[in-house]
Design an enzyme around this catalytic site. Sequence first.
Site, short mmCIF file in Angstrom:
data_model
loop_
_atom_site.label_atom_id
_atom_site.label_comp_id
_atom_site.label_asym_id
_atom_site.label_seq_id
_atom_site.Cartn_x
_atom_site.Cartn_y
_atom_site.Cartn_z
N HIS A 1 0.85 5.07 -1.42
CA HIS A 1 0.17 5.88 -0.38
C HIS A 1 1.21 5.88 0.84
O HIS A 1 0.55 6.30 2.09
CB HIS A 1 -1.17 4.98 0.08
CG HIS A 1 -2.32 5.18 -0.97
ND1 HIS A 1 -2.84 6.09 -1.32
CD2 HIS A 1 -2.58 3.98 -1.54
CE1 HIS A 1 -3.73 5.93 -2.00
NE2 HIS A 1 -3.64 4.62 -2.41
N ARG B 1 -14.12 -0.99 -0.31
CA ARG B 1 -12.98 -0.12 -0.67
C ARG B 1 -11.58 -0.75 -0.45
O ARG B 1 -10.51 -0.89 -1.31
CB ARG B 1 -13.08 1.57 0.13
CG ARG B 1 -11.75 2.18 -0.47
CD ARG B 1 -11.86 2.60 -1.69
NE ARG B 1 -10.78 1.74 -2.44
CZ ARG B 1 -10.71 1.90 -3.97
NH1 ARG B 1 -11.28 2.46 -4.84
NH2 ARG B 1 -9.92 1.07 -4.65
N CYS C 1 -8.99 -2.57 -3.00
CA CYS C 1 -7.61 -2.03 -3.09
C CYS C 1 -6.77 -3.47 -3.08
O CYS C 1 -5.78 -3.28 -4.07
CB CYS C 1 -7.31 -1.51 -1.78
SG CYS C 1 -7.70 0.26 -1.58
N CYS D 1 0.73 -1.22 -0.02
CA CYS D 1 0.10 0.06 -0.02
C CYS D 1 0.92 1.37 0.25
O CYS D 1 0.72 2.23 -0.61
CB CYS D 1 -0.90 0.05 1.30
SG CYS D 1 -1.89 -1.30 1.37
#
Lengths: 280, 106
Positions: free
Chosen positions: A193, A237, A241, A189
């Site tokens: 991010h 969500r 992802c 991630c």
Amino acid sequence: MKYRIAMAAILALTMQAASAQDKPAAAVPAGQKDATTLEFEKFRTQMEQEGNPAELFELQGEEFWKAKRGPKNVALTASCDLGLGVGVVKGAYVQMPRYFADAGKVMDAERRIVWCMVEKQGYKFDDLARRPFAGDNYTPEQTSLVTYVAAQSANMKFAVPLKDPHVREVYEIGKEVVAYRAGPYDFSCNTCHGADGKRIRMQNLPNLGTPQGALSAVLGWPGYRMTGSVMLTHQWRMSDCFRQQRFPQPKYASDTITALLTYMTANANGHMYKGLGIKR
Amino acid sequence: MASYPIRIRALLKGDVTSITAIVSHPMETGLRKDDAGKTIPPQYIQVLTVELNGKKVMESHLNTAVSTNPVFNFKIKGAKLGDKIVVNWVDNTGEKGSGETTVIPG
């Protein structure tokens, strides 16, 4: 000759223009917003003020919450404890994920609601997990319930109880999940991010490790997506992802998702939850 | 029969009442196909009316170019606090829906 000079001048001009255009895109400093983001925000605020179809799902969810339902014919409002007492929904959403002693687990809102539906109302988990997220002309009941519960926490501050050692442990697991590199692209991630000022195409990517970044990732869920006219939860969500990351799909309402939600929501602690979202 | 909830707000500010009606409706155009390749029959709201204390104050004619679960915003003059606002709609298949609310301070 004249023509050549003119051409050169034009070339010089275009090159200048190109480099001028490159600059703001390449260097939007952390915490600052570019024009695209601002326009999207304006659009969202307008939609939120004028009326968000998510409210229809809130209405539906309220009915589900208050009615006696399921094989055991029990109402959630008379049996389900979201952390603030049986049936209390006001402020519950912003204080989850939290530890529930009766389940022995840290749970986020959707997971807790599903737990209540299974334990209190007698639904079968496998039935709820078969199609857990909304699709064309289909909205799972738990999605409406999450929407109702979340709407009752609008304009309240996120307050995930991180002092609870159980929650802290899950938070740390979430932090590791966010940093875990795997899959065919060897992504984590954090690859996208984990730093400020990153983008994918036109979209700015929030840095989930910062309060502001985490906030922009937790605000707006659950949200109504105008493309497809569907109501989607934060659990959705997270699952999506994993799909985008080319990871195996996580199980519905699993520990991994709760860990991620705990990490993100706790990072946004102290900031205001604005209520149901609307997305393009 | 499917249920079509409506959420309505009527907020009075000065002498203008802002009304928001969120209507649950599929608004099918008749141009889409389902997974099996069959055409989904059209179903869309044709007439939407608004009543203030039983008197019609607005009528709008809609067609397929309106989204699923549409949101309607409009303003009227002359309503007072506590007045009753009713929103009715009829679609091309004859289905009807309605919802009501009272005017509150905005």
